[in-house]
Design a protein around this motif. Structure first.
Motif, PDB file in Angstrom:
ATOM      1  N   HIS A 127      -6.953  -4.662  -4.445  1.00 35.37           N
ATOM      2  CA  HIS A 127      -6.536  -3.523  -3.618  1.00 35.37           C
ATOM      3  C   HIS A 127      -5.146  -3.035  -4.049  1.00 35.37           C
ATOM      4  O   HIS A 127      -4.867  -1.837  -4.028  1.00 35.37           O
ATOM      5  CB  HIS A 127      -6.458  -3.896  -2.137  1.00 35.37           C
ATOM      6  N   PRO A 172      -8.074   5.242   6.678  1.00 36.67           N
ATOM      7  CA  PRO A 172      -8.850   5.616   5.506  1.00 36.67           C
ATOM      8  C   PRO A 172      -8.745   7.136   5.306  1.00 36.67           C
ATOM      9  O   PRO A 172      -8.338   7.853   6.223  1.00 36.67           O
ATOM     10  CB  PRO A 172     -10.274   5.200   5.876  1.00 36.67           C
ATOM     11  N   ARG A 213     -12.036   0.064   3.106  1.00 35.91           N
ATOM     12  CA  ARG A 213     -11.926   0.570   1.730  1.00 35.91           C
ATOM     13  C   ARG A 213     -13.303   0.842   1.144  1.00 35.91           C
ATOM     14  O   ARG A 213     -13.527   1.857   0.495  1.00 35.91           O
ATOM     15  CB  ARG A 213     -11.179  -0.434   0.839  1.00 35.91           C
ATOM     16  N   ASP A 246     -14.697   3.915   2.730  1.00 38.26           N
ATOM     17  CA  ASP A 246     -13.940   5.084   2.281  1.00 38.26           C
ATOM     18  C   ASP A 246     -14.409   5.553   0.900  1.00 38.26           C
ATOM     19  O   ASP A 246     -14.359   6.733   0.586  1.00 38.26           O
ATOM     20  CB  ASP A 246     -12.457   4.695   2.216  1.00 38.26           C
ATOM     21  N   LYS A 247     -14.856   4.587   0.102  1.00 31.06           N
ATOM     22  CA  LYS A 247     -15.281   4.921  -1.268  1.00 31.06           C
ATOM     23  C   LYS A 247     -16.762   5.293  -1.337  1.00 31.06           C
ATOM     24  O   LYS A 247     -17.271   5.612  -2.409  1.00 31.06           O
ATOM     25  CB  LYS A 247     -15.019   3.731  -2.204  1.00 31.06           C
ATOM     26  N   TYR A 262      -9.982  -4.497   6.444  1.00 32.52           N
ATOM     27  CA  TYR A 262      -9.435  -3.525   5.493  1.00 32.52           C
ATOM     28  C   TYR A 262     -10.312  -3.392   4.250  1.00 32.52           C
ATOM     29  O   TYR A 262     -10.457  -2.300   3.705  1.00 32.52           O
ATOM     30  CB  TYR A 262      -7.993  -3.883   5.132  1.00 32.52           C
ATOM     31  N   ASN A 309       0.863  -1.188   0.000  1.00 30.52           N
ATOM     32  CA  ASN A 309       0.000   0.000   0.000  1.00 30.52           C
ATOM     33  C   ASN A 309       0.893   1.230   0.000  1.00 30.52           C
ATOM     34  O   ASN A 309       2.065   1.145   0.361  1.00 30.52           O
ATOM     35  CB  ASN A 309      -0.874   0.019   1.260  1.00 30.52           C
TER      36      ASN A 309
END
Ligand code: TXA
Ligand code: MG
Length: 342
Positions: A153, A228, A290, A293-294, A286, A141
Motif C-alpha cells: 500500500h 476511498p 482499497r 476502490d480499485k 483498509y 498515505n
C-alpha cells in the motif's frame, strides 16, 4: 495472515542510515504503516509533510522504543499518563502530553503539546532501537486518504519516492492508534482506536470524549479523512441487498462491504464479506476499501456496523470516509453516480 516480524540487519542498517541522512523511511507498526523521519531534524520532518501533501499545521506523532525516553520529548508526565503508558505500551495508544521546550515546532504544529507512542510491532521496535532516537511519523498515505496496512500500500501511495520501505507484513490492528490527551483539560479521547474507551476508563477513571480545543488538531477529525476515491455510503444491515441490487440495475458496477454473504448473486456487484468479528474487520478494513476502490465501481455501500464499543474505531473511520465522499460529491457531482440513487 502474512506476518514478517524481523528485518535483516542489512535492511535495518539501510533504514538507520537513511534516517541519519535526513531521508524518509516507511516502516510497519501494529496499527498502520508510518512514514518516518528523524524527529530531531526539522528539514527531514518537513519532507514528510511534502511527501504526504499535508499542511504543516497538523502535528505528528513521535515514536520511541521505550517509555524511559519520554522525558526527552515531554515536560511532565501526569500520573494518569504514567498509568496508561504502563498498561498499554508498547501498543496502539498515543499520548498527547505537555511538550519539552526543545522539541521542534514542526513536530507539534507550534502547540504546547506533543503526541508520543511506543509501537509494539517488532520491526518498529528493531528500527527505533537501532536508530536510538525518536521517529516522527504520520501514517504513510497521501493526505486525507486511506492509511496503509501493508508495504505494498505504501508503494501504491508513493511509488519510488520513498526509497526505504520496511516490509513487516500486514498490520495486526489495521486502524490508527487510540489518541488520548492528558492535561489541564482532563483526560480526553481524541481519536478512537483498538484501545477502547472502556479500557481507558478502567485505568484512567474519567475520560472525556473529544477535544476541548475548537481548532481541529487531529486531522482525522476533519471529514476529508480515511476516504476511498469512490463515493461511499453507509447502509442499514437489512437494506444492503436491495440497495446493491437496485443500484446495479442495467449493469452499473457497485461495490459492497458487508458482514455476511449476499442473499443471491448480483452480476455487477463486487461483494466483500468482512465478517462479524470487530478485530478481523478492522485488520482488513483498509485493504478491503482499497480493493473496492480499485474495482471500477460507481459507488461503495458499507453495511452499518454494530453499536457496541468494540466497533467504535471502525464506525468512526467509516463515518469519516462516507462524510468525505458526500463533501466531494457535493463539490464535484459525479455524473450518474449518486444521481440515480433513491
Ligand atoms: O497508529 C498511528 O497513530 C499511526 C502510526 C504510524 O503510529 N500514525 C498516525 O499518524 O496515524 P497521523 O499523523 O496520520 O495521525 C496522528 C494524529 C493526527 O491526527 C495529529 O493531528 C494528531 O495525531 N496529533 C499529533 N500531535 C498532536 C498534538 N500535539 N495534539 C493533538 N493531536 C495531535
Ligand atoms: Mg493519517
Amino acid at each position: 495472515m502474512v506476518r514478517i516480524v524481523r528485518a535483516t540487519q542489512a535492511e535495518i542498517d539501510e533504514a538507520v542510515t537513511a534516517l541519519r541522512d535526513g531521508e524518509l523511511v516507511a516502516f510497519p507498526t501494529e496499527t498502520v504503516y508510518g512514514l518516518g523521519a528523524n524527529a530531531q531534524n526539522p528539514a527531514a520532518v518537513q519532507k514528510v509533510f511534502e511527501a504526504k501533501g499535508r499542511p504543516t499545521s497538523h502535528p505528528v506523532i513521535v515514536h520511541i522504543d521505550s517509555p524511559k525516553y519520554l522525558h526527552r520529548w515531554v515536560r511532565e508526565v501526569p500520573d494518569v499518563a504514567q498509568a496508561l503508558a504502563a498498561r498499554f505500551w508498547p501498543g496502539p495508544l498515543t499520548l498527547v502530553l505537555p511538550r519539552n521546550p526543545n522539541v521542534h515546532d514542526i513536530i507539534t504544529g507550534g502547540q504546547d503539546t506533543i503526541a508520543v507512542r511506543v509501537p509494539a510491532h517488532p520491526m518498529a521496535q528493531q528500527l527505533l532501537t537501532a536508530f536510538g532516537g525518536g521517529i516522527a511519523a504520520p501514517s504513510a498515505n497521501r493526505y486525507g486518504r486511506i492509511s496503509p496496512t501493508r508495504a505494498e500500500h505504501v508503494r501504491e501511495e508513493f511509488g519510488q519516492a520513498i526509497r526505504v520501505v520496511l516490509d513487516g507484513g500486514e498490520s495486526q490492528v489495521g486502524l490508527e492508534s487510540t489518541i488520548v490527551a492528558c492535561g489541564p483539560a482532563g483526560t480526553r479521547l481524541l481519536r478512537p482506536g483498538a484501545v477502547t474507551l472502556a479500557q481507558l476508563r478502567q485505568v484512567a477513571g474519567e475520560v472525556l470524549v473529544g477535544s476541548a480545543d475548537a481548532v481541529p488538531r487531529v486531522p482525522g477529525s476533519t471529514p476529508s479523512h480515511y476516504a476511498p476515491a469512490t463515493p461511499m455510503t453507509i447502509v442499514p444491515a437489512d437494506e444492503i441487498d436491495t440497495r446493491a441490487e437496485d443500484a446495479s440495475e442495467g449493469g452499473r458496477r457497485i461495490a459492497v462491504l458487508a458482514q455476511r454473504l449476499p442473499l443471491k448473486t448480483y452480476t455487477s456487484v463486487t461483494w466483500i464479506n468482512a465478517g462479524r468479528r470487530a478485530d478481523a474487520y478492522a485488520h482488513d478494513l483498509y485493504a478491503n476499501l482499497r480493493t473496492l476502490d480499485k474495482a471500477g465501481c460507481e459507488q461503495i455501500f458499507v453495511q452499518e456496523v454494530p453499536g457496541d464499543d468494540k466497533w467504535d474505531a471502525i464506525r468512526d473511520r467509516l463515518l469519516r470516509g462516507a462524510a468525505a465522499s458526500e463533501v466531494e460529491n457535493a463539490e464535484f457531482p459525479a455524473a450518474g453516480a449518486l444521481g440515480a440513487m433513491p
